[in-house]
Enzyme design. Sequence first.
Site, mmCIF file in Angstrom:
data_model
loop_
_atom_site.group_PDB
_atom_site.id
_atom_site.type_symbol
_atom_site.label_atom_id
_atom_site.label_comp_id
_atom_site.label_asym_id
_atom_site.label_seq_id
_atom_site.Cartn_x
_atom_site.Cartn_y
_atom_site.Cartn_z
ATOM 1 N N TYR A 124 4.785 18.106 11.419
ATOM 2 C CA TYR A 124 5.737 17.300 11.842
ATOM 3 C C TYR A 124 7.329 17.895 11.766
ATOM 4 O O TYR A 124 8.152 17.074 11.786
ATOM 5 C CB TYR A 124 5.942 16.139 11.011
ATOM 6 C CG TYR A 124 4.524 15.394 10.500
ATOM 7 C CD1 TYR A 124 3.798 14.617 11.307
ATOM 8 C CD2 TYR A 124 4.071 15.833 9.126
ATOM 9 C CE1 TYR A 124 2.512 14.145 10.899
ATOM 10 C CE2 TYR A 124 3.064 15.181 8.785
ATOM 11 C CZ TYR A 124 1.952 14.414 9.705
ATOM 12 O OH TYR A 124 1.047 13.897 9.247
ATOM 13 N N GLU A 159 0.764 -1.025 -0.089
ATOM 14 C CA GLU A 159 0.014 -0.031 -0.040
ATOM 15 C C GLU A 159 0.873 1.229 0.038
ATOM 16 O O GLU A 159 0.854 2.081 0.915
ATOM 17 C CB GLU A 159 -0.805 0.048 1.360
ATOM 18 C CG GLU A 159 -1.557 -1.319 1.381
ATOM 19 C CD GLU A 159 -2.393 -1.071 2.539
ATOM 20 O OE1 GLU A 159 -2.122 -0.398 3.790
ATOM 21 O OE2 GLU A 159 -3.445 -2.126 2.976
ATOM 22 N N PRO A 160 1.528 1.352 -1.000
ATOM 23 C CA PRO A 160 2.410 2.575 -1.051
ATOM 24 C C PRO A 160 1.714 3.872 -1.301
ATOM 25 O O PRO A 160 1.001 3.915 -2.130
ATOM 26 C CB PRO A 160 3.724 2.089 -1.995
ATOM 27 C CG PRO A 160 2.883 1.273 -3.041
ATOM 28 C CD PRO A 160 1.766 0.702 -2.101
ATOM 29 N N GLY A 161 2.229 5.138 -0.853
ATOM 30 C CA GLY A 161 1.780 6.247 -1.151
ATOM 31 C C GLY A 161 2.841 7.059 -1.490
ATOM 32 O O GLY A 161 3.103 7.543 -2.524
ATOM 33 N N ARG A 162 3.788 7.539 -0.637
ATOM 34 C CA ARG A 162 4.584 8.587 -0.562
ATOM 35 C C ARG A 162 5.601 8.117 -1.743
ATOM 36 O O ARG A 162 6.098 9.046 -2.381
ATOM 37 C CB ARG A 162 5.412 8.764 0.711
ATOM 38 C CG ARG A 162 6.196 9.798 0.916
ATOM 39 C CD ARG A 162 7.112 9.912 1.983
ATOM 40 N NE ARG A 162 6.319 9.426 3.315
ATOM 41 C CZ ARG A 162 5.938 10.374 4.131
ATOM 42 N NH1 ARG A 162 6.066 11.645 3.937
ATOM 43 N NH2 ARG A 162 5.292 9.815 5.317
ATOM 44 N N TYR A 186 1.114 13.828 0.718
ATOM 45 C CA TYR A 186 0.398 14.509 2.079
ATOM 46 C C TYR A 186 0.555 16.040 1.671
ATOM 47 O O TYR A 186 0.910 16.432 2.809
ATOM 48 C CB TYR A 186 1.101 13.865 2.988
ATOM 49 C CG TYR A 186 1.243 12.251 3.091
ATOM 50 C CD1 TYR A 186 -0.415 11.882 3.681
ATOM 51 C CD2 TYR A 186 2.233 11.308 2.904
ATOM 52 C CE1 TYR A 186 -0.428 10.558 3.357
ATOM 53 C CE2 TYR A 186 2.087 10.099 2.999
ATOM 54 C CZ TYR A 186 0.852 9.636 3.386
ATOM 55 O OH TYR A 186 0.682 8.175 3.358
ATOM 56 N N ARG A 243 2.825 19.809 6.497
ATOM 57 C CA ARG A 243 3.810 18.840 6.920
ATOM 58 C C ARG A 243 4.859 19.639 7.660
ATOM 59 O O ARG A 243 5.093 18.965 8.966
ATOM 60 C CB ARG A 243 4.441 18.029 5.849
ATOM 61 C CG ARG A 243 3.410 17.228 4.965
ATOM 62 C CD ARG A 243 4.277 16.122 4.116
ATOM 63 N NE ARG A 243 4.804 14.985 4.734
ATOM 64 C CZ ARG A 243 6.277 15.107 5.168
ATOM 65 N NH1 ARG A 243 6.908 15.716 4.846
ATOM 66 N NH2 ARG A 243 6.488 14.225 6.008
ATOM 67 N N CYS A 268 -1.929 33.087 10.596
ATOM 68 C CA CYS A 268 -1.552 33.545 11.790
ATOM 69 C C CYS A 268 -0.870 32.695 12.996
ATOM 70 O O CYS A 268 -1.915 32.481 13.956
ATOM 71 C CB CYS A 268 -2.692 34.436 12.207
ATOM 72 S SG CYS A 268 -3.016 35.736 11.139
ATOM 73 N N GLU A 269 -0.290 31.955 12.475
ATOM 74 C CA GLU A 269 0.651 30.824 13.296
ATOM 75 C C GLU A 269 2.122 30.931 13.202
ATOM 76 O O GLU A 269 2.431 31.041 12.329
ATOM 77 C CB GLU A 269 -0.217 29.624 13.178
ATOM 78 C CG GLU A 269 -1.511 29.220 13.179
ATOM 79 C CD GLU A 269 -1.995 28.391 14.362
ATOM 80 O OE1 GLU A 269 -1.053 27.875 14.998
ATOM 81 O OE2 GLU A 269 -3.378 27.899 14.144
HETATM 82 N N1 LLP Z 1 -1.555 1.842 4.542
HETATM 83 C C1 LLP Z 1 -1.767 2.329 5.735
HETATM 84 C C2 LLP Z 1 -2.799 1.498 6.380
HETATM 85 C C3 LLP Z 1 -1.340 3.689 6.108
HETATM 86 O O1 LLP Z 1 -1.936 4.100 7.155
HETATM 87 C C4 LLP Z 1 -0.682 4.275 5.480
HETATM 88 C C5 LLP Z 1 -0.268 5.845 5.683
HETATM 89 C C6 LLP Z 1 -0.187 3.863 4.030
HETATM 90 C C7 LLP Z 1 -0.685 2.715 3.878
HETATM 91 C C8 LLP Z 1 0.709 4.733 3.255
HETATM 92 O O2 LLP Z 1 2.080 5.048 3.676
HETATM 93 P P1 LLP Z 1 3.295 5.582 2.711
HETATM 94 O O3 LLP Z 1 3.493 4.640 1.914
HETATM 95 O O4 LLP Z 1 2.553 7.068 2.164
HETATM 96 O O5 LLP Z 1 4.199 6.064 3.951
HETATM 97 N N2 LLP Z 1 0.774 12.883 6.833
HETATM 98 C C9 LLP Z 1 1.963 11.957 7.240
HETATM 99 C C10 LLP Z 1 1.811 10.463 6.801
HETATM 100 C C11 LLP Z 1 0.653 9.521 7.273
HETATM 101 C C12 LLP Z 1 0.924 8.463 6.942
HETATM 102 C C13 LLP Z 1 -0.492 7.666 7.188
HETATM 103 N N3 LLP Z 1 -0.736 6.519 6.702
HETATM 104 C C14 LLP Z 1 2.959 12.602 6.442
HETATM 105 O O6 LLP Z 1 2.709 13.653 5.949
HETATM 106 O O7 LLP Z 1 4.197 12.245 6.618
#
Ligand code: LLP
Length: 404
Positions: free
Chosen positions: A311, A268-271, A367, A307, A338-339
């Site tokens: 973080y 489940e990659p996103g980033r 993100y 971000r 205003c932060e």
């Molecule tokens: N699968 C599940 C169940 C997740 O909770 C997440 C991310 C992913 C896959 C995807 O993860 P990735 O491959 O993108 O790392 N907002 C934060 C990141 C929060 C991630 C939440 N879950 C940021 O900007 O760093």
Amino acid sequence: MKYKKKKLVIENFKASVLANKYSTPLYCYSYKKLKENIDNFKKSFNEINPLICFSVKSNSNKTLLSEICKLGLGADVVSIGELMRALKAGISPNRIVFSGVGKTSQEIDFAVKKKILLINAESKSEVLEIEKISKKNKKITNIGIRLNPNTDAKTLRQISTGKRENKFGVSEKIFLSLVNYIKKSKNLKLKCLSVHIGSQILENEPYEKMLKVLEKLLKKTKHNFEYIDLGGGMGINYEDKKKQLNLKRYCLNIKKFLKKYNSKIIFEPGRSIIGNCGYLISKIIYIKETDKKEFIILDAAMNDLMRPALYSAQHRIIPLIKNSKKSKKIYEFVGPICESTDKFLTKKNFQELNEKDFIAICDVGAYGMSLSSNYNLRPKAAELLIKKSKVQIINKRQSLKDLI
Ligand code: LLP
């Protein structure tokens, strides 16, 4: 980062031309980079032939999702909104997995009716709810159970999900009791063991530890899981000097693991798919001098890119047009909100900047827009996709009229 004659280009377009034409703040994505990332991900794991489900929370733009779908990926969703969006983008239900600790009855009902590949349950109560709703709909639902492997992902505390103290998944003990329960259910089919230990992971070791925990547990369950969903979390380099996760090594570890278990791997990659495809282009509204530093006040703010404020994440900032004059001042790039946390980066030795110049904040494809808000009642930015010789507006700038 490519400059032609001192001008930043995204694919073949000068970023400064785009900024003038489409106004700022402006998200710009490169299709070429997206395709490269997907090809690279597939290549790194080709020996185990996984199902790759793009994590929609990282970027839920509909056009990007349909491009990602055409490039062969499924989707990982965490809400009915994301599920509907993924379906609308053309992703087939049998390539969609649904995670999250708090799925409501309405969300489960929708997912059950759509017959998606898997609902990954995160508690006993949720399993009972999925069973009840499946029975009501006269359906047999494929489910997974998400394990909390109590593994340290060695990433930021705020984006770690695999430790005992985190709300995600279930303990080994509950996992085993749920396996027994689901096996006897007439409306549930246990298909998957899922885990996700965190995000922006740059070391292989946490994943290796996680696989060991899974092996131990699988021995105890004696259940043949059709799928093992290993989640996402693969980190990217936000700064040049950072270490790199070795995907090939991770693949070999999984291959070894699969010798004992004949399951299909889901990721489940996103980033790692969309992170470095996006730039946030912004214009300098004012430059404010103080004794110690100069505030570079941008027209982009923490509502556009959360971000850094959330973080303390550091995103590189680069000029759209290079000059050879180095500034002696310390620049602090901030937004108009205003932060005091509405601050992107503090930088020495940047090139000299002037009011009305443009800059780009890098690696904001993941993100970035998906975490944006209307805080301070600021309209959301526009999004562009650059694909070959075409520029496409894939999300119009929110109008003040809509907002007010
Ligand atoms: N699968 C599940 C169940 C997740 O909770 C997440 C991310 C992913 C896959 C995807 O993860 P990735 O491959 O993108 O790392 N907002 C934060 C990141 C929060 C991630 C939440 N879950 C940021 O900007 O760093």
